[in-house]
Scaffold this motif. Structure first.
Motif, PDB file in Angstrom:
ATOM      1  N   ALA A 227       0.911  -1.103   0.040  1.00 57.16           N
ATOM      2  CA  ALA A 227      -0.060  -0.041   0.097  1.00 57.16           C
ATOM      3  C   ALA A 227       0.834   1.269   0.019  1.00 57.16           C
ATOM      4  CB  ALA A 227      -1.034  -0.106   1.320  1.00 57.16           C
TER       5      ALA A 227
ATOM      6  N   GLU B 176       9.768   3.528   7.351  1.00 56.28           N
ATOM      7  CA  GLU B 176       9.442   2.020   7.387  1.00 56.28           C
ATOM      8  C   GLU B 176      10.353   1.435   8.679  1.00 56.28           C
ATOM      9  OE1 GLU B 176       7.779  -0.721   6.150  1.00 56.28           O
ATOM     10  OE2 GLU B 176       8.857  -1.610   7.865  1.00 56.28           O
ATOM     11  N   LYS B 177       9.460   1.017   9.384  1.00 54.28           N
ATOM     12  CA  LYS B 177       9.853   0.417  10.843  1.00 54.28           C
ATOM     13  C   LYS B 177      11.040  -0.392  10.628  1.00 54.28           C
ATOM     14  CE  LYS B 177       7.106  -2.201  13.323  1.00 54.28           C
ATOM     15  NZ  LYS B 177       6.207  -2.443  14.123  1.00 54.28           N
TER      16      LYS B 177
ATOM     17  N   ARG C 131      11.915  -8.125   4.329  1.00 54.30           N
ATOM     18  CA  ARG C 131      11.429  -8.210   5.687  1.00 54.30           C
ATOM     19  C   ARG C 131      10.310  -9.196   5.186  1.00 54.30           C
ATOM     20  NH1 ARG C 131       7.183  -7.044   3.864  1.00 54.30           N
ATOM     21  NH2 ARG C 131       5.524  -5.369   4.249  1.00 54.30           N
TER      22      ARG C 131
ATOM     23  N   GLN D 205       6.648 -11.204   5.273  1.00 52.86           N
ATOM     24  CA  GLN D 205       5.367 -10.964   5.567  1.00 52.86           C
ATOM     25  C   GLN D 205       4.402 -12.130   4.809  1.00 52.86           C
ATOM     26  OE1 GLN D 205       2.738  -9.640   7.001  1.00 52.86           O
ATOM     27  NE2 GLN D 205       2.633  -7.758   6.397  1.00 52.86           N
ATOM     28  N   ILE D 206       2.950 -12.176   5.550  1.00 48.82           N
ATOM     29  CA  ILE D 206       2.198 -13.231   4.975  1.00 48.82           C
ATOM     30  C   ILE D 206       1.352 -12.581   3.907  1.00 48.82           C
ATOM     31  CG2 ILE D 206       0.532 -12.718   6.652  1.00 48.82           C
ATOM     32  CD1 ILE D 206       1.384 -16.220   5.034  1.00 48.82           C
ATOM     33  N   GLY D 207       0.851 -13.449   3.047  1.00 49.12           N
ATOM     34  CA  GLY D 207      -0.248 -12.616   1.983  1.00 49.12           C
ATOM     35  C   GLY D 207       0.614 -12.884   0.754  1.00 49.12           C
TER      36      GLY D 207
ATOM     37  N   SER E  23      -0.440 -14.761  -2.317  1.00 52.81           N
ATOM     38  CA  SER E  23      -1.094 -15.245  -3.505  1.00 52.81           C
ATOM     39  C   SER E  23      -1.889 -14.066  -3.952  1.00 52.81           C
ATOM     40  CB  SER E  23      -2.103 -16.185  -3.099  1.00 52.81           C
ATOM     41  OG  SER E  23      -2.649 -16.864  -4.240  1.00 52.81           O
TER      42      SER E  23
ATOM     43  N   ARG F 211       6.818 -12.579  -0.370  1.00 54.09           N
ATOM     44  CA  ARG F 211       6.491 -11.100  -0.070  1.00 54.09           C
ATOM     45  C   ARG F 211       8.011 -10.642   0.134  1.00 54.09           C
ATOM     46  NH1 ARG F 211       1.559  -9.390   1.690  1.00 54.09           N
ATOM     47  NH2 ARG F 211       2.738  -7.631   2.087  1.00 54.09           N
TER      48      ARG F 211
ATOM     49  N   ALA G 119       7.114   5.146  13.062  1.00 57.58           N
ATOM     50  CA  ALA G 119       6.330   6.282  13.375  1.00 57.58           C
ATOM     51  C   ALA G 119       6.013   6.203  14.645  1.00 57.58           C
ATOM     52  CB  ALA G 119       5.386   6.626  12.199  1.00 57.58           C
TER      53      ALA G 119
ATOM     54  N   ASP H 184      -3.976  -2.611   4.992  1.00 58.65           N
ATOM     55  CA  ASP H 184      -4.748  -3.042   6.202  1.00 58.65           C
ATOM     56  C   ASP H 184      -4.684  -1.990   7.408  1.00 58.65           C
ATOM     57  OD1 ASP H 184      -4.356  -5.409   4.826  1.00 58.65           O
ATOM     58  OD2 ASP H 184      -3.005  -6.153   6.436  1.00 58.65           O
TER      59      ASP H 184
ATOM     60  N   VAL I 279      -3.456  -7.919  -0.777  1.00 56.70           N
ATOM     61  CA  VAL I 279      -2.690  -6.937  -1.649  1.00 56.70           C
ATOM     62  C   VAL I 279      -3.487  -6.358  -2.611  1.00 56.70           C
ATOM     63  CG1 VAL I 279      -0.423  -7.309  -3.045  1.00 56.70           C
ATOM     64  CG2 VAL I 279      -0.757  -8.671  -0.879  1.00 56.70           C
TER      65      VAL I 279
HETATM   66  P1  FAD Z   1       1.793  -4.520   5.161  1.00 58.11           P
HETATM   67  O1  FAD Z   1       2.229  -5.536   4.162  1.00 58.11           O
HETATM   68  O2  FAD Z   1       1.505  -5.010   6.746  1.00 58.11           O
HETATM   69  O3  FAD Z   1       2.993  -3.115   5.273  1.00 58.11           O
HETATM   70  C1  FAD Z   1       2.817  -2.524   6.587  1.00 58.11           C
HETATM   71  C2  FAD Z   1       4.446  -1.988   6.810  1.00 58.11           C
HETATM   72  O4  FAD Z   1       4.273  -0.987   7.506  1.00 58.11           O
HETATM   73  C3  FAD Z   1       5.433  -3.245   7.352  1.00 58.11           C
HETATM   74  O5  FAD Z   1       6.347  -2.977   6.697  1.00 58.11           O
HETATM   75  C4  FAD Z   1       5.491  -2.502   8.783  1.00 58.11           C
HETATM   76  O6  FAD Z   1       6.935  -2.892   9.100  1.00 58.11           O
HETATM   77  C5  FAD Z   1       5.520  -1.025   8.502  1.00 58.11           C
HETATM   78  N1  FAD Z   1       5.118  -0.485   9.943  1.00 58.11           N
HETATM   79  C6  FAD Z   1       4.236  -0.754  10.619  1.00 58.11           C
HETATM   80  N2  FAD Z   1       4.034   0.197  11.839  1.00 58.11           N
HETATM   81  C7  FAD Z   1       5.222   1.283  11.437  1.00 58.11           C
HETATM   82  C8  FAD Z   1       5.225   2.445  12.244  1.00 58.11           C
HETATM   83  N3  FAD Z   1       5.016   2.834  13.299  1.00 58.11           N
HETATM   84  N4  FAD Z   1       6.382   3.188  11.577  1.00 58.11           N
HETATM   85  C9  FAD Z   1       6.655   2.848  10.139  1.00 58.11           C
HETATM   86  N5  FAD Z   1       6.544   1.670   9.570  1.00 58.11           N
HETATM   87  C10 FAD Z   1       5.712   0.762  10.047  1.00 58.11           C
HETATM   88  N6  FAD Z   1      -3.246 -11.219   0.902  1.00 58.11           N
HETATM   89  C11 FAD Z   1      -3.299 -11.524  -0.319  1.00 58.11           C
HETATM   90  O7  FAD Z   1      -3.257 -10.679  -1.274  1.00 58.11           O
HETATM   91  N7  FAD Z   1      -2.858 -12.709  -0.611  1.00 58.11           N
HETATM   92  C12 FAD Z   1      -2.912 -13.578   0.390  1.00 58.11           C
HETATM   93  O8  FAD Z   1      -2.938 -15.023   0.014  1.00 58.11           O
HETATM   94  C13 FAD Z   1      -3.101 -13.252   1.723  1.00 58.11           C
HETATM   95  N8  FAD Z   1      -3.027 -14.150   2.692  1.00 58.11           N
HETATM   96  C14 FAD Z   1      -3.176 -13.738   4.096  1.00 58.11           C
HETATM   97  C15 FAD Z   1      -3.062 -14.812   5.037  1.00 58.11           C
HETATM   98  C16 FAD Z   1      -3.189 -14.450   6.684  1.00 58.11           C
HETATM   99  C17 FAD Z   1      -3.183 -15.226   7.448  1.00 58.11           C
HETATM  100  C18 FAD Z   1      -3.443 -13.014   6.695  1.00 58.11           C
HETATM  101  C19 FAD Z   1      -3.554 -12.429   8.029  1.00 58.11           C
HETATM  102  C20 FAD Z   1      -3.466 -12.045   5.556  1.00 58.11           C
HETATM  103  C21 FAD Z   1      -3.297 -12.366   4.382  1.00 58.11           C
HETATM  104  N9  FAD Z   1      -3.227 -11.537   3.263  1.00 58.11           N
HETATM  105  C22 FAD Z   1      -3.258 -12.056   1.884  1.00 58.11           C
HETATM  106  C23 FAD Z   1      -3.286  -9.939   3.563  1.00 58.11           C
HETATM  107  C24 FAD Z   1      -2.027  -9.406   3.564  1.00 58.11           C
HETATM  108  O9  FAD Z   1      -1.099  -9.887   4.047  1.00 58.11           O
HETATM  109  C25 FAD Z   1      -2.203  -7.905   3.679  1.00 58.11           C
HETATM  110  O10 FAD Z   1      -3.466  -7.446   3.454  1.00 58.11           O
HETATM  111  C26 FAD Z   1      -0.915  -7.190   3.088  1.00 58.11           C
HETATM  112  O11 FAD Z   1       0.376  -7.305   3.402  1.00 58.11           O
HETATM  113  C27 FAD Z   1      -1.509  -5.448   3.540  1.00 58.11           C
HETATM  114  O12 FAD Z   1      -0.395  -4.668   2.966  1.00 58.11           O
HETATM  115  P2  FAD Z   1      -0.112  -3.540   3.403  1.00 58.11           P
HETATM  116  O13 FAD Z   1       0.975  -2.412   2.631  1.00 58.11           O
HETATM  117  O14 FAD Z   1      -1.459  -2.726   3.922  1.00 58.11           O
HETATM  118  O15 FAD Z   1       0.615  -3.731   4.907  1.00 58.11           O
END
Ligand code: FAD
Length: 502
Positions: A17, A36-37, A42, A44-46, A48, A111, A135, A305, A318
């Motif tokens: 995102a 980025e923390k 690093r 991460q799950i997700g 597919s 990931r 942050a 998320d 994703v």
């Molecule tokens: P994230 O990928 O979580 O990235 C957020 C980033 O913010 C991280 O790198 C973190 O280190 C950073 N951060 C956090 N706090 C701070 C702070 N205070 N300051 C600076 N940085 C910070 N999605 C799919 O598309 N396919 C799948 O198969 C799938 N399977 C999943 C299975 C499970 C069990 C779960 C729980 C989720 C799954 N997902 C899947 C969902 C997917 O993991 C997330 O929706 C996706 O990673 C969201 O991306 P994002 O960029 O919003 O957040």
């Protein structure tokens, strides 16, 4: 603390995102800093992905070639042991009337690599990427968010100021509270996931070998993702009342779930669980589904998320992260260029984002409801008829956008949420039954599935993004929402429909 450093936009979080939004804003010449923390790559799950991310958003970001060269497993669709049929049924993206063609596939990605490609790409596009920078809190001036306080890699507190902050810090970040809303958790999807990695493991026959397999069993369901020839991601999604059991013995719970799910047990055969390195531990995540009551407030936008999450069965995380990153970038760019008011630009962002979330929510609820004959607690608790209507109504109102005064944007379907879910479930179940249980069904039968209204609703906006990525700026689009905006020619801002057509 010294005087704040000034930027146009601060993005918090370097997942899909955050990288998407930061890149598309920097592309317009704005000064963007991303905090980025962690240090990438690093875990991460997700893993597919869906075609709209791979071919639509990744093309806009300019990383489609790099992603193609990374050697990820091609995913041509999904295979499900679900519903009443004992045999798996498959859907291939290519058999969708809208998705067919050379972009009718996505990838199964590790990931660490995928997110790292997106973050490095953001830096190449001019984003000031600061890793190991966490942050701490939003800075506000009156009612407006105007900056962020963070700790740098040396542990020093620093302050940044900007016209806009995008919170992309995922499900664990805390900055979302600065938008003034609360997270509303779904009563329907309250699960825990316990997952690990196996060396090797069998594959479904072609053309389904790269598919995600989702297989239901009495206590929940398992995902089986062919990440590489020698690596398979396997996870069990269980009811939250299993938390104690999982906490006491993660590995045992995962193994027992596999033992109880014949198709996955057989595919894993003698495959050994990986026990060393990044993939060596059995992890647990709560995958409760939630949506914030506010997706934006003056000076701050929530994406990925940080804004909302839905159950992982259809691999939407994703997609919603990159889609919301794209929508937020368009809105922020339009406001910074003084082309639109914040209300108009972020109203479009929130209206489209909630609509996409609501369609997936309805689809997934219908999907779970297909296991109507199940008597085990996991499935019983997720029957539409067992949902508490008060909670349902509140949630449906929320996801439909009414809570954000965007109700005009979501159409005039006046049926109750329960009625809509029941009807969607019947459509889906009917279509799957007509599709049949053949391992590789014919195109004609699959078309039946894609004709079900709830499935075509899921596909429609994804298709637009994908088409735009493939066919480029020339494609004129009608507004998605009544009275809404359309993407600008370069796809990075919003335009009034008349102005765009003129
Ligand atoms: P994230 O990928 O979580 O990235 C957020 C980033 O913010 C991280 O790198 C973190 O280190 C950073 N951060 C956090 N706090 C701070 C702070 N205070 N300051 C600076 N940085 C910070 N999605 C799919 O598309 N396919 C799948 O198969 C799938 N399977 C999943 C299975 C499970 C069990 C779960 C729980 C989720 C799954 N997902 C899947 C969902 C997917 O993991 C997330 O929706 C996706 O990673 C969201 O991306 P994002 O960029 O919003 O957040």
């Amino acid at each position: 603390m010294s005087a704040p450093e000034e930027f146009d936009v601060i993005v918090v979080g370097g997942g899909p995102a955050g990288s998407t939004a930061a890149t598309l804003i920097a592309d317009q010449g704005h000064r963007v800093v991303l905090l980025e923390k962690q240090r990438f790559p690093r875990y991460q799950i997700g893993e597919s992905l869906l075609p709209a991310t791979v071919h639509g958003v990744c093309r806009l970001l300019g990383v489609d070639e790099e992603i193609r060269r990374a050697g990820f497993t091609a995913k041509r669709g999904g295979s499900f042991r679900w519903g009443t049929s004992p045999d798996p049924w498959n859907f291939l993206f290519a058999l969708s009337p809208e998705l067919s063609g050379p972009t009718s596939y996505a990838y199964q990605v590790d990931r660490m690599t995928f997110d790292d490609i997106l973050l490095r790409n953001a830096a190449r596009h001019g984003v000031d990427v600061r890793e190991e920078s966490s942050a701490l809190e939003a800075v506000t001036t009156g009612e407006r968010v105007t900056g962020v306080v963070y700790t740098d890699p040396a542990g020093e507190r620093r302050e940044l100021a900007a016209a806009h902050v995008a919170d992309a810090s995922g499900s664990t970040g805390r900055l979302h509270a600065a938008a003034g809303g609360t997270r509303q958790y779904s009563e329907f999807f309250q699960n825990l996931a316990v997952f690990g990695y196996f060396a090797g493991g069998g594959r479904l026959p072609e053309p389904d070998a790269g598919n995600i397999l989702c297989a239901a069993f009495d206590e929940g369901w398992l995902w089986y993702i062919p990440l590489r020839d020698d690596l398979t991601s396997v996870g069990a999604v269980l009811n939250r009342d299993q938390a104690g059991r999982i906490q006491a013995d993660r590995e045992g719970t995962l193994r027992e779930s596999i033992r109880r799910c014949g198709i996955v047990r057989d595919l894993l055969g003698d495959a050994e669980r990986v026990t060393e390195g990044t993939y060596g531990s059995v992890r647990v995540r709560r995958d409760y589904s939630y949506a914030g009551t506010r997706f934006w407030a003056p000076g701050i936008t929530l994406i990925g998320d940080a804004a909302c999450f839905i159950d992982p069965v259809f691999s939407t995380g994703v997609h919603l992260a990159t889609y919301s990153g794209l929508l937020a970038a368009r809105s922020i760019n339009s406001v910074l260029a003084e082309e639109l008011s914040e209300d108009r630009a972020f109203g479009e962002f929130e209206g489209r984002y909630r609509r996409e979330y609501a369609v997936f929510y309805e689809f997934l609820a219908a999907f779970y409801d297909m296991r109507q004959r199940e008597e085990s607690y996991f499935w019983k608790a997720r029957k539409v008829t067992n949902m508490q209507s008060g909670d349902m109504e509140a949630f449906a109102t929320l996801v439909a956008g009414a809570a954000s005064a965007e109700s005009a944007l979501v159409g005039a379907d006046t049926r109750t949420a329960a009625e809509r879910f029941t009807s969607a479930s019947a459509d889906l179940s009917h279509a799957v039954q007509r599709t049949g249980a053949a391992r590789t069904p014919s195109g004609e039968r699959m078309t039946e599935l894609f004709r079900a209204p709830v499935v075509s609703g899921v596909m429609s906006e994804m298709n637009r993004i994908q088409r735009r990525g493939v066919s480029g700026p020339a494609t004129a689009e009608p507004p998605l929402l009544d009275g809404g905006l359309v993407p600008s020619a370069d796809g990075r801002r919003w335009a009034e429909p008349a102005a765009e057509g003129a």
